[in-house]
Enzyme design. Structure first.
Site, PDB file in Angstrom:
ATOM      1  N   GLU A   8       3.220  58.403  68.670  1.00 28.30           N
ATOM      2  CA  GLU A   8       2.995  59.789  69.103  1.00 28.30           C
ATOM      3  C   GLU A   8       2.028  60.437  68.128  1.00 28.30           C
ATOM      4  O   GLU A   8       2.397  61.331  67.359  1.00 28.30           O
ATOM      5  CB  GLU A   8       4.315  60.571  69.189  1.00 28.30           C
ATOM      6  CG  GLU A   8       4.145  61.855  70.020  1.00 28.30           C
ATOM      7  CD  GLU A   8       5.297  62.825  69.902  1.00 28.30           C
ATOM      8  OE1 GLU A   8       6.442  62.434  70.168  1.00 28.30           O
ATOM      9  OE2 GLU A   8       5.021  63.991  69.559  1.00 28.30           O
ATOM     10  N   HIS A  10      -1.594  62.281  67.478  1.00 28.25           N
ATOM     11  CA  HIS A  10      -2.470  63.106  68.300  1.00 28.25           C
ATOM     12  C   HIS A  10      -3.870  63.269  67.728  1.00 28.25           C
ATOM     13  O   HIS A  10      -4.066  63.306  66.513  1.00 28.25           O
ATOM     14  CB  HIS A  10      -1.848  64.480  68.493  1.00 28.25           C
ATOM     15  CG  HIS A  10      -0.463  64.417  69.077  1.00 28.25           C
ATOM     16  ND1 HIS A  10      -0.212  63.852  70.301  1.00 28.25           N
ATOM     17  CD2 HIS A  10       0.742  64.811  68.600  1.00 28.25           C
ATOM     18  CE1 HIS A  10       1.093  63.926  70.555  1.00 28.25           C
ATOM     19  NE2 HIS A  10       1.684  64.494  69.533  1.00 28.25           N
ATOM     20  N   HIS A 169       5.787  64.141  76.749  1.00 30.39           N
ATOM     21  CA  HIS A 169       5.651  64.924  75.514  1.00 30.39           C
ATOM     22  C   HIS A 169       6.018  66.379  75.783  1.00 30.39           C
ATOM     23  O   HIS A 169       5.792  66.889  76.879  1.00 30.39           O
ATOM     24  CB  HIS A 169       4.197  64.818  75.016  1.00 30.39           C
ATOM     25  CG  HIS A 169       3.979  65.437  73.683  1.00 30.39           C
ATOM     26  ND1 HIS A 169       3.668  66.770  73.526  1.00 30.39           N
ATOM     27  CD2 HIS A 169       4.049  64.902  72.450  1.00 30.39           C
ATOM     28  CE1 HIS A 169       3.545  67.022  72.225  1.00 30.39           C
ATOM     29  NE2 HIS A 169       3.774  65.910  71.554  1.00 30.39           N
ATOM     30  N   ASP A 293       4.123  61.695  64.744  1.00 29.43           N
ATOM     31  CA  ASP A 293       3.701  62.970  65.319  1.00 29.43           C
ATOM     32  C   ASP A 293       2.620  63.601  64.434  1.00 29.43           C
ATOM     33  O   ASP A 293       2.573  64.821  64.252  1.00 29.43           O
ATOM     34  CB  ASP A 293       4.884  63.942  65.517  1.00 29.43           C
ATOM     35  CG  ASP A 293       4.625  64.983  66.613  1.00 29.43           C
ATOM     36  OD1 ASP A 293       3.498  65.015  67.146  1.00 29.43           O
ATOM     37  OD2 ASP A 293       5.543  65.757  66.918  1.00 29.43           O
TER      38      ASP A 293
HETATM   39 MN    MN Z   1       3.713  65.475  69.392  1.00 31.66          MN
END
Ligand code: MN
Length: 331
Positions: A8, A10, A169, A293
């Site tokens: 995850e 980004h 998400h 994340d």
């Molecule tokens: Mn995220």
């Protein structure tokens, strides 16, 4: 642990950032935090240095918020998704082959086009599935199409044929925010409301019958399952107790069966051992995967916690690397 895979993680594009209310994000997260996030969304070198330092070999990249889901014009959303997938490939994946892969951006404003774009992204760009930021706006900012909606099943049909996972998400709940958050803006977003929004979205999928029609579909949740390892047993029990009452679910099986057969969870942004153990207990150790994340979280926080967590080395290797390699067919 060396050789970890993180899912995850980004990135952004200039076009995505132009559509993003960064002033709102700075008010929510703090100016310095957001400035740091913004810079790191574009910077492959810093990301790779941190990955090297903390034993992450491979990251699966995805477009950060606002993404395609909030574009009100359907044709614009479809074009945006294509451009985004080409840009992420060109800017990140191709220059760092083997270190970066990506989840496709898809525009569910048009489920057929989303299926076409997913197929192009998987077959021609080598992407590993799709990441969807919650519900999709259809023409108006106060409209929401969740992924269980009937028109979206055409997209799921394509997902099943391509046999790739979809990462569900979080996204902010529809404005206006429920009154329960009045006076506590800090509860809106990643600290609290993201989890409730996404857990409810996942419960809709489980109750819709989608996984009866497509039993091989795989949905990935972040944040150690968005609270569902704790919440689902009560949902299941109460649905059973009130089974003669109103609104019986359209699904044939128990929610716990879908959760442990159609879902995976990652550790993104939730670096807490008891929660991970509960997640393993509900889903099985083969369905939990390490993630960070980034850049909303520090790679250091995720990796130092995970590498020292009191689990067996056998489980650490599965969660840290092998489950993701098997699911995403990484070399
Ligand atoms: Mn995220």
């Amino acid at each position: 642990m060396k050789g970890k895979v993180a899912l995850e993680e980004h990135v952004s594009t200039e076009e995505n950032n132009k559509r993003w209310d960064l002033r709102f994000e700075a008010a929510r997260h703090g100016k310095q935090y957001m400035a740091n996030v913004e810079r790191r969304l574009f910077d492959a070198e810093t990301r790779l240095e941190e990955m090297d330092r903390f034993g992450i070999d491979t990251a699966i990249l995805s477009l950060t918020t606002p993404g395609a889901q909030s574009i009100l014009d359907s044709n614009q959303a479809v074009d945006f998704a294509k451009r985004t997938n080409d840009l992420i490939t060109k800017n990140f994946v191709e220059p760092h082959q083997g270190r970066f892969y990506a989840f496709a951006t898809v525009a569910l404003q048009n489920p057929r086009a989303a299926g076409d774009e997913l197929e192009r992204a998987v077959k021609h760009l080598g992407m590993k599935g799709a990441l969807v930021n919650g519900y999709t706006n259809l023409g108006k900012t106060d409209s929401a199409q969740y992924l269980d909606a009937e028109p979206v099943w055409e997209f799921w049909d394509r997902v099943a044929k391509l046999d790739v996972p979809v990462y569900l998400h979080p996204r902010d709940s529809l404005p206006p925010q429920p009154q329960i958050y009045d006076g506590y803006p800090c509860l809106v977003g990643s600290p609290w409301s993201f989890g409730l929004e996404t857990a409810t979205h996942a419960a809709r999928l489980m109750l819709s019958g989608l996984f009866d029609k497509y039993p091989t579909l795989t949905v990935i949740l972040g944040h150690l399952g968005e609270g569902l390892p704790q919440l689902l047993p009560r949902l299941e029990w109460r649905l059973h107790m009130q089974r003669e009452g109103m609104n019986p679910p359209k699904a044939n099986r128990k929610v716990s069966e879908y959760f442990s057969q159609n879902f995976y969870a990652t550790t993104s942004g939730h670096f807490h051992t008891k929660s991970m153990l509960n997640c393993i207990g509900e889903m099985g150790v083969d369905r939990v995967m390490f993630s960070v994340d980034y850049p909303y979280e520090e790679i250091r926080s995720a990796a130092t916690w995970f590498d020292a967590a009191p689990i067996s080395e056998n489980d650490r290797t599965r969660i840290g690397r092998d489950n993701a390699r098997r699911l995403l067919r990484l070399p």
